[in-house]
Design a protein around this motif. Structure first.
Motif, short mmCIF file in Angstrom:
data_model
loop_
_atom_site.label_atom_id
_atom_site.label_comp_id
_atom_site.label_asym_id
_atom_site.label_seq_id
_atom_site.Cartn_x
_atom_site.Cartn_y
_atom_site.Cartn_z
N VAL A 1 -22.90 31.27 9.61
CA VAL A 1 -21.67 32.10 9.37
C VAL A 1 -21.04 31.51 8.10
O VAL A 1 -20.28 32.17 7.23
N ALA A 2 -20.47 30.09 8.20
CA ALA A 2 -20.09 29.29 7.14
C ALA A 2 -20.65 29.61 5.72
O ALA A 2 -19.80 29.90 4.68
N PHE A 3 -21.92 29.30 5.69
CA PHE A 3 -22.59 29.64 4.21
C PHE A 3 -22.64 31.04 3.91
O PHE A 3 -22.39 31.30 2.81
N ALA A 4 -22.65 32.07 4.87
CA ALA A 4 -22.48 33.20 4.49
C ALA A 4 -21.05 33.79 3.90
O ALA A 4 -20.99 34.52 3.09
N LEU A 5 -20.13 33.52 4.66
CA LEU A 5 -18.73 33.71 4.27
C LEU A 5 -18.52 33.00 2.91
O LEU A 5 -17.94 33.55 1.74
N THR A 6 -19.14 32.03 2.59
CA THR A 6 -18.95 31.05 1.23
C THR A 6 -19.53 32.16 0.03
O THR A 6 -18.84 32.20 -0.85
N ILE A 7 -20.83 32.51 0.45
CA ILE A 7 -21.43 33.25 -0.58
C ILE A 7 -20.46 34.80 -0.86
O ILE A 7 -20.37 34.86 -2.02
N PHE A 8 -20.09 35.24 0.37
CA PHE A 8 -19.39 36.33 0.14
C PHE A 8 -18.13 36.29 -0.84
O PHE A 8 -17.90 37.32 -1.72
N TYR A 9 -17.29 34.90 -0.60
CA TYR A 9 -16.26 35.00 -1.34
C TYR A 9 -16.47 34.71 -2.75
O TYR A 9 -15.62 34.78 -3.58
N LEU A 10 -17.43 33.94 -3.02
CA LEU A 10 -18.04 33.43 -4.38
C LEU A 10 -18.34 34.63 -5.07
O LEU A 10 -18.10 34.81 -6.52
N VAL A 11 -19.03 35.59 -4.53
CA VAL A 11 -19.84 36.78 -5.34
C VAL A 11 -18.42 37.84 -5.47
O VAL A 11 -18.57 38.30 -6.58
N TRP A 12 -17.58 37.90 -4.48
CA TRP A 12 -16.25 38.77 -4.46
C TRP A 12 -15.10 38.01 -4.40
O TRP A 12 -14.57 38.07 -3.31
N PRO A 13 -14.92 37.10 -5.37
CA PRO A 13 -13.76 36.27 -5.26
C PRO A 13 -12.32 37.01 -5.04
O PRO A 13 -11.54 36.70 -4.48
N ASP A 14 -12.23 38.13 -5.33
CA ASP A 14 -10.96 39.04 -5.16
C ASP A 14 -10.85 39.41 -3.69
O ASP A 14 -9.63 39.57 -3.32
#
Length: 341
Positions: A108-121
């Motif tokens: 979950v932590a890794f997935a959320l990190t990728i999500f925020y990095l791909v869509w930083p807004d």
């Protein structure tokens, strides 16, 4: 001018917290790098330090977009909670029992990190001025997901595990170990949550949040020294006290430099050489203290070896004399061989 002082104190607090965080990470890791609880606690401290540094530079940046880009490193908060969770479960001996749960949380932590990095807004918008800061966080649409999971749910979960283990513990020392860790984690998360309030436009000074690593570290360190928390081998308590003193003086030097810069900007008659002079005196003073303590340690070691040799030499000499006299007697070959040995 009042705003400048507030910003100065805020910056000094987070600089000190960053230094303490690095010191604590090294202290935990180097004392027992093969123990899971030590490694995960060291990683927790590094994640906290990453937050402190990114927060410090981000809120001082004058450009809103640049500030947002720096504050994106606040994603480290995810790993502060996940490493702390792993550390607590390892401390309680439950990490293997709950390895599936831990694996899911890491995913979950890794997935959320990728999500925020791909869509930083979705994590942060462009920073804007708030209170006395040149720029401060503006939460994105899905910023609350990180806060809900990693600032609320996970801390509540591992604190409840500590409470449960405390009630089940039979040994008084074990109960004290768990209590101090619970106390440190609770204070750490309470004070660590203060900078979040201004993110959601609640006007409480985030500078108080700089205390969170101190509240997290001090009870833990006390438990480490007093109760040997997580079986850390404490070689010399004084060595740790000296390291904390060095960190504290280092923080004071940084604070003094900030303060002297502010004084020179406000009062032009102050000579430019005053700040370097005072900083140099502090550094020399600290070096003399450390050198004298190291010299004292060498003297104590030499005295110990001398006393130990003297204390052993006297009885060994008497034993040798007695065995020499006994060998003169009419003894069997076996007994004589044993005496010679």
């Amino acid at each position: 001018m009042n705003q400048d002082i507030h910003l100065l104190l805020h910056n000094a607090g987070f600089i000190t917290s960053s230094i303490v965080g690095i010191a604590m990470a090294l202290y935990c890791f180097l004392n027992n790098p093969n123990r899971t609880a030590n490694v995960t606690l060291a990683l927790t401290m590094l994640a906290i330090t990453t937050f402190c540094i990114s927060h410090l530079f981000g809120v001082n940046a004058t450009d809103g977009i640049q500030s947002r880009n720096i504050l994106m490193f606040n994603i480290s908060i995810i790993y502060t909670s996940i490493f702390n969770l792993h550390c607590v479960l390892a401390l309680l001996g439950k990490d293997k029992q709950k390895k599936s749960f831990l694996f899911v949380m890491y995913i979950v932590a890794f997935a959320l990190t990728i999500f925020y990095l791909v869509w930083p807004d979705f994590f942060l918008h462009t920073s804007i001025p708030k209170m006395y800061f040149p720029n401060y966080y503006v939460a994105g649409e899905y910023h609350w997901i990180m806060r809900a999971i990693f600032n609320v749910l996970i801390p509540i979960y591992f604190l409840s595990e500590l409470v449960s283990s405390y009630s089940e513990a039979k040994d008084e020392i074990e109960k004290n170990r768990i209590w101090y860790f619970f106390f440190a984690a609770t204070l750490g998360y309470v004070f660590g949550s203060i900078p979040i309030l201004l993110v959601f436009d609640i006007p409480i000074d985030p500078a108080w949040g700089s205390l969170f690593i101190l509240f997290l570290a001090i009870p833990y360190v006390y438990a480490t020294i007093q109760y040997e928390l997580m079986d850390i081998k404490i070689v010399a308590k004084k060595a740790f006290y000296y390291s904390i003193s060095i960190v504290s003086v280092g923080g004071l030097i940084v604070f003094f430099d900030y303060f002297s810069d502010w004084l020179r900007s406000e009062y032009s008659f102050i000579p430019f050489w005053l700040s370097p002079l005072v900083s140099s005196v502090l550094i020399v003073f600290l070096t003399v203290i450390v050198w004298s303590q190291l010299r004292q340690s060498d003297i104590l070691k030499s005295e110990f070896i001398h006393i130990a040799m003297h204390k052993f030499r006297t009885p060994l000499t008497r034993i040798k004399w007695a065995s020499d006299e006994m060998q003169k007697e009419n003894l069997s070959e076996t007994v004589r061989s044993q005496l010679e040995h």
